[in-house]
Design an enzyme around this catalytic site. Structure first.
Site, mmCIF file in Angstrom:
data_model
loop_
_atom_site.group_PDB
_atom_site.id
_atom_site.type_symbol
_atom_site.label_atom_id
_atom_site.label_comp_id
_atom_site.label_asym_id
_atom_site.label_seq_id
_atom_site.Cartn_x
_atom_site.Cartn_y
_atom_site.Cartn_z
ATOM 1 N N ARG A 78 0.848 -1.201 0.000
ATOM 2 C CA ARG A 78 0.000 0.000 0.000
ATOM 3 C C ARG A 78 0.878 1.244 0.000
ATOM 4 O O ARG A 78 1.490 1.589 1.007
ATOM 5 C CB ARG A 78 -0.921 -0.007 1.225
ATOM 6 C CG ARG A 78 -1.973 -1.095 1.176
ATOM 7 C CD ARG A 78 -2.847 -1.067 2.414
ATOM 8 N NE ARG A 78 -2.078 -1.418 3.611
ATOM 9 C CZ ARG A 78 -2.581 -1.451 4.844
ATOM 10 N NH1 ARG A 78 -3.839 -1.112 5.051
ATOM 11 N NH2 ARG A 78 -1.828 -1.799 5.863
ATOM 12 N N ASP A 80 1.903 5.272 -0.157
ATOM 13 C CA ASP A 80 1.381 6.493 0.443
ATOM 14 C C ASP A 80 0.952 7.495 -0.629
ATOM 15 O O ASP A 80 1.259 7.329 -1.812
ATOM 16 C CB ASP A 80 2.451 7.145 1.327
ATOM 17 C CG ASP A 80 2.798 6.313 2.543
ATOM 18 O OD1 ASP A 80 1.958 5.486 2.956
ATOM 19 O OD2 ASP A 80 3.915 6.490 3.080
ATOM 20 N N ARG A 226 11.010 6.218 2.773
ATOM 21 C CA ARG A 226 11.203 7.671 2.755
ATOM 22 C C ARG A 226 11.987 8.140 3.972
ATOM 23 O O ARG A 226 12.743 9.122 3.889
ATOM 24 C CB ARG A 226 9.854 8.368 2.663
ATOM 25 C CG ARG A 226 9.161 8.150 1.308
ATOM 26 C CD ARG A 226 7.711 8.571 1.355
ATOM 27 N NE ARG A 226 7.568 9.943 1.775
ATOM 28 C CZ ARG A 226 6.462 10.447 2.318
ATOM 29 N NH1 ARG A 226 5.398 9.663 2.495
ATOM 30 N NH2 ARG A 226 6.408 11.717 2.671
#
Length: 294
Positions: A78, A80, A226
């Site tokens: 999934r 972002d 990230r």
């Protein structure tokens, strides 16, 4: 399954939509794998959220329209809001007699231009896009030129107008490889483990001058890639020591001093799976590790 020139096929509107028709009778279902690409710029991530435009929401609406029955998707990872994909994988239980080539063509007419289903393939019932996966591969793009990212790549490349010492960044990256608790780099979800095996984290500069980070792991927790990139960019510009990212692996909570790199530089580029006869075993192992235990 309905084919392109069958009289019961829904008419195609000029805008690429499908005219409503009567609901088709239920048929046996079979597991299918979907290969998906999308530009995440205008999506609020993969997962469906009320009132927001998401990749899963757009895809399930389109599939349900084409097949004239509800469709539920399970995804490998999934992503972002703002994150892209060229190698996303999902599965769904679709009609067993589905004409997969016809389905891809119909979806191409119906879907918006920022999301594509490149292929639909019948797979064994044991295939699970999420739990059968062996590893996920991500790529992060950073333009270090003073003028920033090229306009044609500005949606998937971060402009970073700072020096970037690749030797220091790669040395710091090496200290993060292996199986660790990456709690310092993750936004924790209740009951979910933050232990992951980071299998690749390497940086290189292309002929166009853009620095690319290649990141692979058995799985990633929320914001992990990230956060790793953000920490390493701080090393690359000299704000942190080479040893600092690895030192955070001793923490059991998210490190507030780790910057989260912008979403738009990140792309999911691939997901690896075992041979068909190992799919069920892999899914069982992954479920036991990833899901909260009773």
């Amino acid at each position: 399954m309905t084919h392109p020139h069958h009289p019961s096929e829904p008419a195609v509107r000029p805008d690429g939509g499908l005219a409503a028709v009567g609901t088709a009778p239920d048929v046996d279902r079979a597991r299918h794998r979907l290969e998906i690409s999308y530009d995440g710029t205008d999506f609020s991530g993969w997962a469906m959220q009320p009132g927001l435009r998401t990749v899963c929401g757009v895809l399930t609406d389109a599939l349900s329209t084409v097949l004239r029955r509800p469709v539920a998707l399970t995804v490998a990872g999934r992503t972002d809001a703002g994150v892209h994909a060229t190698g996303q994988v999902a599965h769904a239980d679709l009609p067993a007699d589905l004409d997969t080539a016809w389905t891809v063509r119909r979806l191409a007419r119906l879907l918006p231009p920022d999301v594509r289903v490149r292929a639909v393939t019948a797979v064994p019932a044991a295939f699970d896009a999420r739990f059968s996966a062996l590893r996920r591969h991500y790529r992060y793009r950073v333009a270090t030129a003073v003028h920033g990212a090229d306009p044609l790549r500005a949606r998937d490349t971060v402009s970073w107008p700072h020096p970037l010492d690749l030797d220091a960044v790669n040395a710091a990256s090496a200290g993060l490889l292996g199986e660790h608790d990456f709690a310092a780099f993750c936004r924790r979800r209740e009951g979910a483990t933050t232990v992951r095996e980071l299998q690749r984290l390497s940086w290189s500069r292309g002929e166009d001058g853009v620095v690319v980070a290649e990141v692979s792991a058995d799985a990633f927790c929320h914001s992990m890639v990230r956060s790793l990139v953000g920490a390493l960019l701080d090393v690359g510009r000299g704000r942190r020591a080479v040893e600092w990212p690895a030192s955070l692996l001793t923490r059991t909570e998210r490190a507030n001093d780790v910057a989260v790199a912008p979403a738009h530089g990140l792309t999911l580029v691939g997901v690896d799976y075992p041979p068909d006869d190992e799919l069920a075993a892999r899914a069982d192992i992954t479920r036991n590790v990833r899901l909260p235990q009773a």
